[in-house]
Design a protein around this motif. Structure first.
Motif, PDB file in Angstrom:
ATOM      1  N   MET A   1     -11.019  -4.834   0.952  1.00 45.58           N
ATOM      2  CA  MET A   1     -11.557  -5.662   2.043  1.00 45.58           C
ATOM      3  C   MET A   1     -10.554  -5.674   3.181  1.00 45.58           C
ATOM      4  N   LEU A   2     -11.044  -5.368   4.356  1.00 49.29           N
ATOM      5  CA  LEU A   2     -10.137  -5.263   5.488  1.00 49.29           C
ATOM      6  C   LEU A   2      -9.930  -6.615   6.135  1.00 49.29           C
ATOM      7  N   SER A   3      -8.751  -6.793   6.630  1.00 45.26           N
ATOM      8  CA  SER A   3      -8.481  -8.002   7.397  1.00 45.26           C
ATOM      9  C   SER A   3      -9.130  -7.869   8.768  1.00 45.26           C
ATOM     10  N   THR A   4      -9.357  -8.993   9.424  1.00 48.67           N
ATOM     11  CA  THR A   4      -9.925  -8.953  10.777  1.00 48.67           C
ATOM     12  C   THR A   4      -8.839  -9.180  11.829  1.00 48.67           C
ATOM     13  N   MET A   5      -7.593  -9.097  11.406  1.00 47.75           N
ATOM     14  CA  MET A   5      -6.488  -9.343  12.339  1.00 47.75           C
ATOM     15  C   MET A   5      -6.283  -8.139  13.263  1.00 47.75           C
TER      16      MET A   5
ATOM     17  N   ASP B   1      -4.663  -5.121  14.916  1.00 51.26           N
ATOM     18  CA  ASP B   1      -3.740  -4.170  14.301  1.00 51.26           C
ATOM     19  C   ASP B   1      -2.943  -3.440  15.371  1.00 51.26           C
TER      20      ASP B   1
ATOM     21  N   ARG C   1       9.715  -2.001  13.826  1.00 49.13           N
ATOM     22  CA  ARG C   1       9.302  -3.017  12.856  1.00 49.13           C
ATOM     23  C   ARG C   1      10.495  -3.776  12.284  1.00 49.13           C
TER      24      ARG C   1
ATOM     25  N   ASP D   1     -10.668  -6.948  -4.803  1.00 47.13           N
ATOM     26  CA  ASP D   1     -10.549  -7.934  -3.725  1.00 47.13           C
ATOM     27  C   ASP D   1     -11.641  -8.998  -3.812  1.00 47.13           C
TER      28      ASP D   1
ATOM     29  N   ARG E   1     -13.528 -12.511  -4.085  1.00 42.80           N
ATOM     30  CA  ARG E   1     -13.209 -13.766  -3.437  1.00 42.80           C
ATOM     31  C   ARG E   1     -13.059 -14.901  -4.436  1.00 42.80           C
TER      32      ARG E   1
ATOM     33  N   VAL F   1      -8.982 -12.263  -2.886  1.00 47.65           N
ATOM     34  CA  VAL F   1      -8.947 -12.885  -1.562  1.00 47.65           C
ATOM     35  C   VAL F   1      -9.257 -14.378  -1.699  1.00 47.65           C
TER      36      VAL F   1
ATOM     37  N   GLU G   1      -0.175  -4.008   3.127  1.00 48.57           N
ATOM     38  CA  GLU G   1       0.036  -5.293   3.802  1.00 48.57           C
ATOM     39  C   GLU G   1      -1.093  -5.636   4.765  1.00 48.57           C
ATOM     40  N   ARG G   2      -1.890  -4.657   5.133  1.00 49.99           N
ATOM     41  CA  ARG G   2      -3.012  -4.924   6.030  1.00 49.99           C
ATOM     42  C   ARG G   2      -4.280  -5.320   5.274  1.00 49.99           C
TER      43      ARG G   2
ATOM     44  N   ALA H   1      -6.799  -7.644   2.953  1.00 46.74           N
ATOM     45  CA  ALA H   1      -7.170  -9.058   3.049  1.00 46.74           C
ATOM     46  C   ALA H   1      -6.406  -9.902   2.039  1.00 46.74           C
TER      47      ALA H   1
ATOM     48  N   MET I   1      -9.305 -15.867   3.578  1.00 48.51           N
ATOM     49  CA  MET I   1     -10.300 -15.959   4.639  1.00 48.51           C
ATOM     50  C   MET I   1     -10.739 -17.394   4.844  1.00 48.51           C
TER      51      MET I   1
ATOM     52  N   GLY J   1     -16.454 -15.465   9.711  1.00 52.89           N
ATOM     53  CA  GLY J   1     -15.305 -15.373   8.815  1.00 52.89           C
ATOM     54  C   GLY J   1     -14.104 -14.705   9.461  1.00 52.89           C
ATOM     55  N   VAL J   2     -12.961 -15.360   9.330  1.00 54.26           N
ATOM     56  CA  VAL J   2     -11.695 -14.789   9.778  1.00 54.26           C
ATOM     57  C   VAL J   2     -10.930 -14.367   8.534  1.00 54.26           C
ATOM     58  N   VAL J   3     -10.475 -13.107   8.502  1.00 49.78           N
ATOM     59  CA  VAL J   3      -9.800 -12.592   7.310  1.00 49.78           C
ATOM     60  C   VAL J   3      -8.341 -12.319   7.637  1.00 49.78           C
ATOM     61  N   TYR J   4      -7.464 -13.091   7.014  1.00 47.44           N
ATOM     62  CA  TYR J   4      -6.024 -12.919   7.217  1.00 47.44           C
ATOM     63  C   TYR J   4      -5.502 -11.841   6.272  1.00 47.44           C
ATOM     64  N   SER J   5      -4.535 -11.084   6.733  1.00 49.70           N
ATOM     65  CA  SER J   5      -3.913 -10.062   5.876  1.00 49.70           C
ATOM     66  C   SER J   5      -2.581 -10.579   5.341  1.00 49.70           C
TER      67      SER J   5
ATOM     68  N   ARG K   1       0.136  -9.125   5.824  1.00 48.54           N
ATOM     69  CA  ARG K   1       1.027  -8.958   6.971  1.00 48.54           C
ATOM     70  C   ARG K   1       0.913 -10.133   7.951  1.00 48.54           C
ATOM     71  N   SER K   2      -0.314 -10.505   8.293  1.00 50.66           N
ATOM     72  CA  SER K   2      -0.472 -11.566   9.293  1.00 50.66           C
ATOM     73  C   SER K   2       0.065 -12.888   8.760  1.00 50.66           C
TER      74      SER K   2
ATOM     75  N   TYR L   1     -15.547 -11.122  10.049  1.00 54.90           N
ATOM     76  CA  TYR L   1     -15.914 -10.454   8.804  1.00 54.90           C
ATOM     77  C   TYR L   1     -17.409 -10.153   8.769  1.00 54.90           C
TER      78      TYR L   1
END
Lengths: 539, 539
Positions: A1-5, A7, A199, B63, B65, B89, B175-176, B178, B181, B193-197, B199-200, B396
């Motif tokens: 599942m991909l993040s929506t942040m 990139d 980075r 992944d 939920r 997630v 790290e990218r 999900a 969320m 839906g907002v999906v945080y990674s 990394r974020s 999302y």
């Protein structure tokens, strides 16, 4: 599942953009001997763009190396920002190395351009003829005295910038690409290159600004005594630009008297330097008391800080000293000695005197001689290995399998880790004495021996032993006219260290062998012992 | 040229590992009504591992939920850590939404597991039958009262953990990918839906710990009043684990009286909540004065903080209030209102009352109606757009081109940016009145109108105007028995706002139309006006 942040890459260009806009009114102040010259970050931003245009004209494209041979000053900051932002690689040359080391390093890195402070031209002149890849020398100051060999063009820094566009369309770069490099001169072999990425610099800068890091903030005025040619001035230039903290740069005025004048006239809120610098500053203040209360904190690293130095700052001036550990390979911030919130008053000192607590991004482990991981119990002594996003896991164009293990950096530092992540270093790996599977700290024995009133200097090294593998040999220099024999010194150590750690080999020497930079030369002492050149008695 | 830095992912698993070892003695304290239960981070780490083993047994792989329907408590923290670390997630369900919204969200996210607090079972019971993807409900407490539909298994949280391994071999993740969320319920359309990674969340956690962020440090005890189901409790759970700061969790006890008891008995050093919570706390303290001096700072966000609230904290209790701006889409920390170091005393207030200064990683721009970028001059008013590594650039499984522009998030917030990066919001984009190419803040007019002694409530909306496109209509509710006419109120506004901003359309109403959460329903007022349902006079 991909993040929506979003990139996008972490980049020096973004640090530059942020610092020179949002924090455009912050400033870099460069000491000039009698006074200071000031430059706003807005102006630094415009000049960094002009410099990038100038460098492009000199043929700097792609990831070419832009080297510096400079003190800490405003122009050095501009190059720190411009070179990586345009996609080139900043390479800070350590002016304190031997000329042949510097030549080796510049060649190995394939430096294309070198920017040199005018005040360093006499030193640089000796090196320039031996540099094989350098095509352009840019002088920060008057270039007229420089004799350039054929094929090398000389430029005036200010003229290179003059009249150029004050904005630059910084390219979007992979955040893992090289931004800056710095060579580390180990005790053996050739210097080795550490290459920082956009980075790693971004993450490290955040760490410097974290409350439990160096807590650098916009309201700070940071006095960066630690050179920009040595472990990136402990990350202060980039972190200051990220936070919008102003910077105070001492240029070549690193003696106690000018440093104290910078403090009293420019009012830094924090300052970073090695212990010997602070020792000098305190000595100067003893002679000539001054108000240094603008400092909220003083950061010390590079080598272990004598507890007495920390106490003096705290007790005489009310300024806490922050002990930090790191190395060129760790960007350099690895651990920072902030006591836990639960410790108050005197309880804080053992934490303050330690090498510090590991930061969240820096993983650590202690490894014994057989490669086993040791517990974090504050007692087990092993070699420290670290890993993390701002820790090197290789050297530039140099296979050094001895130095890395599965991505972990072998620090060659030996010590303990407590359950709560505080690091206490006791020795260098090559100097620790390995006796019957246990490790004896040579440094600890030396520290105890010099506490004896008759002892001027003490060196302890491991010498081969049929039964225990190694046993300690103590080489002692007595104060002139003082008297003490091995039995007395051994008795003195008893109760201070465990009995099995007591040296049984003793030698009294007139002078301790030292390296060119004044450190104990333990290799030479071990050789003298092996060659039978020492007069050794048993006790 | 490649960097030589270690290339490993930023991960929640590393935050968990660091927090539960180096900071194993720090603790999460959960309020239970009369007292508090304490759990060390070491124990949280062991239990997070047990939870992950339990979730694997329930078929949580990849992944999937793992949703939560919970207050702020120790178990919620464990799920925050375990679910992303194992590759699943975390999905925090907002218990305050309408049941049909919650069902929509859980279905849209395809939640597989939901963990529910026992105290929320009556509310959850109403939702459960309509959830189509949920297979397992885990109750934090006694599950016996829950009626589960066919195909849904019910578990006891403690029993799920009991006896399982206290370590887990956390997988290495991109790290990218999900990590967590959270849905945001805009004013129009379905929640998004907002999906945080990983990394974020890592970068955002560092920001929370930065001196110019929320300055969270190991020595802190953070009272997280802002719910973990709302914008990730402003990042406090992960940041606290990263820093080793202890957490104080109020569970369901969010009324002023228990919050004051938490402060006086558990001594938090900082606390984060929306303005209405603080308003209640101050009101309670007025009745029953208490010592709240353990707080070094209070963080306020979510909606604009009344300046009087900040003043009261500062002047009556000596506690600075830190105003912050953000939204679910920005993780949420976008800007933080720390005054620049150059501002002292009264000069600090305009900065403190602003929405804050943008952080280095968050890029911003102001856009006018025609899509042009406006200058950062503190005057030009436009819609704020932001971009950065912890800012959403999509939703999302939902194309919403209106909301994003070239990777920039359109915040729908309208205001100004000063040259030094301070954000001052004046309105929501949909409420701003666009008059002859200029923007009039409806909120500013409302604020001035309610300052008139006769006015109880005031709403201002734009209504169509042939010449100016839109002109302001003021809808006023007078205090019972009070008298004022349009001419008088217009006169009152004169001198407070520019003349061309004065409303010429006025209506006096008995009650202001409001939404289900008590906000002014400006859409309804506009419709009433369009339908001719209002008695409008010109002045």
């Amino acid at each position: 599942m991909l993040s929506t942040m979003h990139d996008g890459p972490l980049s020096i260009a973004r640090i530059l953009e942020h610092g020179s806009t949002t924090h455009g009114a912050s400033e870099v102040v460069t000491w000039t001997g009698e006074q200071a010259r000031r430059r706003s970050y807005a102006e630094v931003g415009r000049r960094a763009a002009q410099l990038a245009h100038g460098l492009r004209e000199l043929g700097v494209t792609g990831d070419q190396r832009v080297a510096t041979f400079m003190w800490n000053n405003a122009e050095h900051l501009e190059i720190y920002l411009a070179a990586p932002s345009m996609g080139a690689v900043l390479h800070t040359l350590n002016i304190r190395l031997f000329p042949e080391q510097i030549s080796y390093i510049a060649d190995h890195a394939e430096d294309h351009v070198v920017v040199v402070d005018e005040s360093l031209l006499p030193l640089f002149q000796k090196i320039l003829p031996s540099l094989s890849t350098v095509r352009h020398v840019i002088v920060n100051g008057d270039p007229s005295s420089l004799q350039a060999p054929e094929g090398v063009q000389v430029h005036d820094y200010e003229q290179l910038l003059r009249g150029r566009q004050e904005t630059f369309d910084w390219p979007e770069l992979d955040e893992r690409s090289a931004a800056a490099m710095c060579y580390t001169s180990g005790t053996t072999g050739n210097p080795k290159g550490v290459v920082y990425s956009h980075r790693s610099i971004w993450l490290h800068s955040m760490q410097v600004c974290m409350s439990d890091g160096m807590a650098l903030a916009q309201a700070d005025r940071g006095l960066a005594v630690v050179p920009m040619f040595h472990a990136m001035s402990w990350g202060m230039p980039y972190a200051a630009m990220m936070a919008g903290a102003s910077l105070i740069m001492p240029d070549r005025f690193l003696q106690p008297e000018p440093l104290v004048r910078m403090i009293t006239s420019l009012h830094p809120t924090m300052a970073a330097a090695v212990p010997t610098i602070w020792q000098g500053v305190l000595g100067h203040l003893d002679q000539d008391p001054q108000d240094i209360s603008s400092l909220r904190e003083v950061v010390v690293g590079g080598s272990a800080c004598p507890p007495s130095l920390m106490r003096t700052f705290q007790e005489r001036y009310g300024i806490p000293v922050l002990h930090a550990w790191g190395m060129t390979e760790t960007s350099p911030l690895g651990s920072v000695a902030r006591p836990p919130g639960s410790a108050t008053g005197e309880q804080q000192w053992p934490y303050r005197e330690s090498q510090g607590r590991l930061s969240s991004a820096v993983q650590a482990r202690l490894i014994d001689d057989d490669g086993n991981e040791l517990p974090w119990d504050g007692k087990s002594v092993g070699e420290l290995e670290v890993r993390g996003p701002w820790v090197a896991s290789s050297y530039y164009n140099n296979d050094d399998p001895e130095k890395f293990r599965d991505g972990w950096l072998r620090t060659e530092d030996v010590g303990t880790l407590s359950a709560d992540g505080f690091l206490r270093l006791t020795d260098r790996a090559k100097d620790v004495i390995k006796s019957g599977g246990e490790w004896i700290s040579s440094v600890e024995l030396e520290n105890h021996l010099v506490a004896h009133p008759a002892v001027a200097e003490a060196m302890v090294v491991g010498v081969p032993d049929a039964k225990w593998d190694e046993r300690p040999l103590a080489a002692v220099v007595l104060h002139e006219g003082a008297q003490a024999d091995a039995a007395e010194l051994r008795e003195f150590l008893l109760g201070r260290v465990a009995k099995w750690q007591l040296p049984e080999h003793w030698t009294f020497i007139d002078e301790a062998p030292k390296t060119s930079v004044g450190k104990y030369d333990k290799k030479r002492l071990r050789k003298q012992h092996a060659d039978g050149d020492l007069d050794v008695e048993q006790a």
